[in-house]
Design a protein around this motif. Structure first.
Motif, mmCIF file in Angstrom:
data_model
loop_
_atom_site.group_PDB
_atom_site.id
_atom_site.type_symbol
_atom_site.label_atom_id
_atom_site.label_comp_id
_atom_site.label_asym_id
_atom_site.label_seq_id
_atom_site.Cartn_x
_atom_site.Cartn_y
_atom_site.Cartn_z
ATOM 1 N N ARG A 129 0.811 -1.225 0.000
ATOM 2 C CA ARG A 129 0.000 0.000 0.000
ATOM 3 C C ARG A 129 0.839 1.266 0.000
ATOM 4 N N GLN A 130 1.873 1.259 0.852
ATOM 5 C CA GLN A 130 2.675 2.463 0.986
ATOM 6 C C GLN A 130 3.342 2.825 -0.325
ATOM 7 N N LEU A 131 3.990 1.846 -0.941
ATOM 8 C CA LEU A 131 4.675 2.119 -2.197
ATOM 9 C C LEU A 131 3.672 2.462 -3.288
ATOM 10 N N LEU A 132 2.521 1.796 -3.285
ATOM 11 C CA LEU A 132 1.486 2.121 -4.265
ATOM 12 C C LEU A 132 1.080 3.581 -4.141
ATOM 13 N N ALA A 133 0.902 4.050 -2.908
ATOM 14 C CA ALA A 133 0.506 5.455 -2.719
ATOM 15 C C ALA A 133 1.549 6.401 -3.304
ATOM 16 N N GLU A 134 2.827 6.089 -3.096
ATOM 17 C CA GLU A 134 3.880 6.941 -3.638
ATOM 18 C C GLU A 134 3.865 6.926 -5.174
ATOM 19 N N ILE A 135 3.728 5.724 -5.736
ATOM 20 C CA ILE A 135 3.715 5.610 -7.205
ATOM 21 C C ILE A 135 2.497 6.324 -7.776
ATOM 22 N N LEU A 136 1.346 6.166 -7.124
ATOM 23 C CA LEU A 136 0.120 6.786 -7.621
ATOM 24 C C LEU A 136 0.202 8.308 -7.535
ATOM 25 N N GLU A 137 0.801 8.814 -6.464
ATOM 26 C CA GLU A 137 0.951 10.263 -6.342
ATOM 27 C C GLU A 137 1.822 10.825 -7.458
ATOM 28 N N GLN A 138 2.894 10.109 -7.789
ATOM 29 C CA GLN A 138 3.756 10.531 -8.891
ATOM 30 C C GLN A 138 3.027 10.441 -10.223
ATOM 31 N N ALA A 139 2.211 9.387 -10.391
ATOM 32 C CA ALA A 139 1.472 9.223 -11.643
ATOM 33 C C ALA A 139 0.461 10.347 -11.839
ATOM 34 N N VAL A 140 -0.202 10.767 -10.749
ATOM 35 C CA VAL A 140 -1.163 11.871 -10.836
ATOM 36 C C VAL A 140 -0.463 13.151 -11.270
ATOM 37 N N SER A 141 0.671 13.444 -10.645
ATOM 38 C CA SER A 141 1.417 14.659 -10.992
ATOM 39 C C SER A 141 1.869 14.619 -12.447
ATOM 40 N N ALA A 142 2.386 13.459 -12.891
ATOM 41 C CA ALA A 142 2.857 13.331 -14.272
ATOM 42 C C ALA A 142 1.695 13.466 -15.250
ATOM 43 N N GLY A 143 0.521 12.891 -14.916
ATOM 44 C CA GLY A 143 -0.630 12.973 -15.809
ATOM 45 C C GLY A 143 -1.124 14.393 -15.957
ATOM 46 N N ILE A 144 -1.166 15.137 -14.832
ATOM 47 C CA ILE A 144 -1.599 16.539 -14.901
ATOM 48 C C ILE A 144 -0.618 17.339 -15.751
ATOM 49 N N ARG A 145 0.676 17.065 -15.558
ATOM 50 C CA ARG A 145 1.702 17.793 -16.312
ATOM 51 C C ARG A 145 1.630 17.484 -17.814
ATOM 52 N N GLY A 167 -13.174 -2.720 -9.700
ATOM 53 C CA GLY A 167 -13.677 -1.359 -9.770
ATOM 54 C C GLY A 167 -12.631 -0.465 -10.398
ATOM 55 N N VAL A 168 -13.083 0.465 -11.255
ATOM 56 C CA VAL A 168 -12.168 1.313 -12.016
ATOM 57 C C VAL A 168 -12.537 2.776 -11.801
ATOM 58 N N THR A 169 -11.524 3.625 -11.688
ATOM 59 C CA THR A 169 -11.749 5.063 -11.659
ATOM 60 C C THR A 169 -10.626 5.742 -12.422
ATOM 61 N N LEU A 170 -10.977 6.845 -13.075
ATOM 62 C CA LEU A 170 -9.962 7.632 -13.788
ATOM 63 C C LEU A 170 -9.356 8.656 -12.836
ATOM 64 N N PHE A 171 -8.139 9.062 -13.161
ATOM 65 C CA PHE A 171 -7.497 10.129 -12.392
ATOM 66 C C PHE A 171 -6.635 10.953 -13.337
ATOM 67 N N GLY A 172 -6.292 12.152 -12.881
ATOM 68 C CA GLY A 172 -5.447 13.032 -13.679
ATOM 69 C C GLY A 172 -6.139 14.304 -14.096
ATOM 70 N N TYR A 173 -7.425 14.476 -13.743
ATOM 71 C CA TYR A 173 -8.114 15.726 -14.058
ATOM 72 C C TYR A 173 -7.533 16.879 -13.240
ATOM 73 N N HIS A 174 -7.264 16.596 -12.002
ATOM 74 C CA HIS A 174 -6.702 17.580 -11.076
ATOM 75 C C HIS A 174 -5.982 16.809 -9.992
ATOM 76 N N PHE A 175 -5.242 17.547 -9.185
ATOM 77 C CA PHE A 175 -4.485 16.853 -8.139
ATOM 78 C C PHE A 175 -5.430 16.372 -7.044
ATOM 79 N N GLU A 176 -5.282 15.117 -6.673
ATOM 80 C CA GLU A 176 -6.035 14.516 -5.580
ATOM 81 C C GLU A 176 -5.167 13.450 -4.939
ATOM 82 N N SER A 177 -5.448 13.152 -3.701
ATOM 83 C CA SER A 177 -4.603 12.230 -2.953
ATOM 84 C C SER A 177 -4.814 10.799 -3.427
ATOM 85 N N PRO A 178 -3.815 9.938 -3.250
ATOM 86 C CA PRO A 178 -3.988 8.526 -3.588
ATOM 87 C C PRO A 178 -5.160 7.901 -2.858
ATOM 88 N N ASP A 179 -5.398 8.318 -1.617
ATOM 89 C CA ASP A 179 -6.523 7.742 -0.862
ATOM 90 C C ASP A 179 -7.859 8.040 -1.535
#
Length: 892
Positions: free
Chosen positions: A462-478, A581-593
């Motif tokens: 979980r911990q590493l997933l949260a870090e990877i997901l946070e980086q993925a969100v930032s990269a997607g927004i960028r 279950g599936v959800t999209l992300f990258g519209y705006h910054f949001e936490s991994p949780d």
């Protein structure tokens, strides 16, 4: 005093008033002892100074004989002098003698006696003057002693005494010890003006000449250490002290003493060398201790250079030995200037080139060869050593966990050399430092793996997933590209576990992890989120929402198909499906949780719709949030009505004794029945009720502890309380806790908090400050669910933790799963190394308990002993098992 004497005294006192006045002034003003005696030498007048000198009173002296005061050994001299007065040869005398004080101590005095004669010429009275000369006598004795000591010093001490002319500096006297120390006759130093300076070592002549000149110019003693070239050719160190002699303000001469200090200089050099070795080793060790894993190679190279150059080695190197001790590889090398590298020659060298060498190293023995030419015949000397020009070498082993990791060595190429014991110990110290660093790196790597990866599937946790997901969100927004998160829960996995056993269940999870990894791109992430939950994060789905949704559905269906294929386990075919279950992300910054929560809601919808299906998150799924709101309102009501109370699960040691308890919140809802913490604690955290819930549970624990004080068997038990991250990191957490405890009046030392890793590592500075503040009041801290989150040895060392609790997911299958067994053993060993206690939770069988005890764990918690019990039942349970019935004594 007899009567005739008294009459004479009274008669003598009848002198004229003028005489009495004269005597009084004379006696009173005298600075010496004074007195008058009659013809029979009896005192008739004495002054105070005389009485003080002899330690008596005037009454003690008057009428007594003066001659009785003379020391027995001096009586003869006194008798002779008095005889000459009686014979009218003299009227007085002055002698040095000794008088006896009242304490019978001898007092050196100068005694002056003058007689007064009558008309017939015979002495009728004596005038006596006594001067204390004890100080003068002591000074004379000291001077005699000093002269004797000086004579002894000159004659017997192993030093050369000399004198020199103050103007020319030429030696005028040199003691005979010059011959014994340097082999030159003392006369040569006097007769040949330049002979002394010619004997001084050329490198020291200027210094030696200057120090004597400085003694003359500054008129102060000067000391200089320099070397003398002895007649035998030996070089001897001397310490020469020159002292100017001043007489009546004029420099009369220069005197000095020259002592040999060769042995002292050699000892100083040896001590300085050893001290330098130790200093270098300490500095090198400190660098290693504070190093990161990626710095170790560079530090080894740096250490070889520092240690090798200090010890005067031509080469310093490290060899690594393979697992079966058959091959050696030169991994690090340092060479002195002008010495060629030998590293290329020693790649995967067979250990057979030095028969028995590796075996000796594996036993921890150093290998010292002062002369390579003396190597045993079995050694390949020409190719291994003579071909490298090595004359001498020393090698010491690097042992990691009692296994030969390799060895570190010094070569001497330019000359044969015997390495000192200090240098060998220095080398061994460096080897031990490297070994400790390797052990630490391995341990940290293992704990880092446990902290970031699931040990069963080796997927990110979980911990590493949260870090990877946070980086993925930032990269997607960028980059303007959406991503998708797939949350998978295996359908009916608990049934497989319960019917086929945990071993089959674990192997199934491993195969599922492998399939998921093969189903996505290398740039995507597969993680294990929970016991039977997996997450896949897919990035770069483009910026168009409709296309991203379409691609996400296709990926979800592919994952569903791949997971639904049969699994072969123990020659049997098994089937397992998943709800996704599936959800999209990258519209705006949001936490991994937040992202995971949406995917989790979609997964719950897939479960409700029959499982083995894929659902994409829709706003309509927010109904689940409404349900949570209802639960939140019910929770608020429960807290106000006191429906949530602590239950207590005992902590039991290896002897079956109850040593404490963990408090677990239980909510008995009037309509919903027993609501599990897993349901209402997240709601409390999300709603902000967690602080109220935490204070409520803590207050209940304190109330129970106060009740326990009245019972012998519970009076000393401590209680562990779980703490949420939301609760712990609130600014008023410390004040809240201390307020509840102080209000209850219980001893804070009986409270222990059990934060999880996510609680501690969220804000290290805040965590450390709060933990230390509570520890100062006696509250202890245990790290709960160790191994399931993100752990670091650096964090564990820096935080004031008292112990670790091994998560039950590792404990449960430790007897049958080698991976879980290794993890449990590693955690127990690490806790021992860090000086922490350890508790295993989830102990449900005697087999598990025995294995834990074998590994060194002595405290347990689990259903083997008791389920969490209401307060009254817990007290009854403790009393029952305190009467000779160990907890769990009925276990099989």
């Amino acid at each position: 005093m007899d009567e005739p004497s008294r009459r004479r005294v009274r008669s003598d006192r009848g002198h004229t008033a003028s005489e009495a006045s004269c005597y009084y002034r004379l006696f009173a003003a005298g600075i010496c002892g004074m007195g008058i005696t009659d013809r029979e030498h009896r005192w008739i007048h004495v002054n105070d100074q005389l009485c003080e000198m002899l330690g008596v009173t005037p009454e003690d002296l008057l009428g007594s004989r003066r001659t009785d005061l003379v020391h027995p050994d001096d009586q003869t001299v006194e008798h002779v002098q008095l005889s000459q007065i009686v014979d009218a040869k003299v009227d007085g005398y002055r002698i040095e003698t000794r008088l006896l004080r009242a304490d019978r101590e001898a007092l050196p005095v100068q005694l002056s006696v003058q007689c007064d004669r009558g008309d017939d010429g015979t002495p009728c009275r004596y005038y006596v003057l006594v001067e204390d000369i004890s100080s003068r006598k002591e000074a004379e004795q000291n001077r005699r002693r000093e002269r004797e000591q000086y004579r002894t010093l000159v004659e017997f001490i192993s030093a050369v005494f000399w004198e020199a002319d103050s103007e020319t500096g030429r030696l005028t006297f040199v003691s005979n010890k010059a011959d014994a120390l340097f082999g030159y006759p003392a006369r040569r130093f006097i007769d040949e003006p330049d002979f002394w300076l010619g004997c001084v070592h050329p490198s020291d002549r200027e210094t030696a000449a200057q120090y004597r000149a400085q003694a003359i110019s500054e008129r102060q003693a000067q000391t200089c250490d320099y070397r003398i070239l002895a007649h035998s050719g030996a070089v001897k160190w001397v310490r020469d002290t020159a002292t100017p002699v001043i007489r009546r303000g004029v420099l009369a001469k220069l005197v000095g003493v020259m002592m040999e200090i060769t042995a002292m200089k050699e000892t100083e050099r040896a001590l300085e060398y050893v001290s330098g070795l130790q200093h270098v080793l300490v500095e090198v060790s400190q660098r290693f201790i504070s190093s990161r894993a990626d710095e170790v190679d560079d530090l080894i190279h740096e250490a070889l250079g520092r240690v090798g150059s200090y010890c005067g080695a031509d080469r310093a190197y490290v060899f690594q030995v393979n697992e079966d001790l058959t091959l050696m590889d030169n991994t690090h090398e340092w060479c002195a200037p002008g010495i060629p590298s030998d590293r290329a020659r020693y790649r995967d060298v067979s250990a057979d080139v030095a028969p028995g060498f590796v075996g000796r190293m594996a036993q921890g023995e150093p290998f010292h060869i002062p002369q390579v030419s003396d190597l045993p015949k079995g050694w390949v000397r020409n190719t291994l050593y003579h071909g490298s020009g090595i004359q001498s070498l020393v090698l010491v082993p690097i042992l990691v966990d009692d296994r030969l990791y390799g060895f570190i060595g010094f070569d001497s190429v330019r000359e044969e050399r015997s390495w000192s014991s200090e240098e060998i110990r220095m080398l061994q110290g460096l080897a031990d430092t490297i070994a400790a660093t390797i052990r630490r790196s391995k341990a940290e790597a293992h704990v880092q793996f446990l902290a970031s990866y699931d040990p069963l599937t080796r997927l990110p946790n979980r911990q590493l997933l949260a870090e990877i997901l946070e980086q993925a969100v930032s990269a997607g927004i960028r980059d303007g590209s959406l991503g998708a998160l797939f949350f998978m829960d295996l359908d009916n996995f608990k049934t497989i576990n319960d019917t086929l056993g945990h071993d089959i269940g674990d192997r199934l999870l491993q195969q599922i992890a492998a399939r998921l990894h093969a189903s996505v791109r290398e740039s995507d992430t597969v993680a294990r989120f929970g016991a039977d939950e997996f997450v896949v994060a897919v990035t770069t789905l483009g910026g168009d929402t409709a296309q991203a949704v379409s691609r996400s559905k296709a990926i979800g269906e592919k994952l569903l198909t791949d997971l639904s294929a049969p699994y072969q386990l123990d020659e049997q075919t098994h089937h397992c499906t998943a709800s996704i279950g599936v959800t999209l992300f990258g519209y705006h910054f949001e936490s991994p949780d937040e992202i995971i929560q949406r995917a989790d809601l979609a997964m719950a919808q897939a479960k409700e719709e029959g499982r083995a299906t894929v659902r994409i998150f829709e706003p309509s799924m927010r109904e689940a949030a409404v349900s949570r709101l209802r639960l939140e309102n019910a929770l608020r009501s429960a807290l106000s009505k006191g429906e949530i109370v602590p239950h207590f699960q005992p902590l039991v040691d290896s002897e079956g004794r109850i040593v404490g308890a963990e408090a677990l919140a239980r909510w008995h809802h009037p309509e919903l029945g027993m609501v599990p913490p897993a349901r209402f604690v997240p709601t409390a955290e999300q709603s902000g009720l967690i602080r109220t819930l935490g204070r409520h549970v803590l207050a209940g624990v304190c109330t129970e502890l106060a009740e326990w004080n009245d019972h012998r068997v519970t009076a000393n038990l401590a209680v562990s309380v779980n703490v949420s991250a939301y609760e712990f990191h609130h600014p008023s957490f410390v004040d809240d806790v201390l307020g509840v405890i102080e209000e209850s009046g219980v001893d804070p030392c009986r409270i222990q908090f059990e934060p999880t890793e996510s609680v501690l590592f969220a804000d290290m500075e805040d965590t450390s400050t709060k933990m230390n503040a509570l520890r100062e009041r006696g509250i202890n801290f245990w790290l709960d669910d160790f191994g399931t989150g993100y752990s670091s040895l650096a964090y564990l060392r820096s935080l004031p933790l008292d112990g670790l609790k091994i998560d039950q997911q590792f404990v449960r299958d430790a007897p049958t799963d080698p991976n879980d067994s290794a993890i449990v053993r590693a955690i127990i060993g690490m806790s021992r190394t860090l000086g922490m206690d350890v508790i295993a939770e989830g102990v449900e069988t005697e087999e598990v308990r025995r294995l834990l005890e074998q590994y060194g764990c002595r405290t347990y918690q689990g259903f083997l002993f008791a389920a969490p019990l209401p307060a009254e039942e817990f007290r009854s349970f403790v009393r029952t098992h305190a009467d000779g019935h160990p907890a769990g004594s009925g276990r099989g």
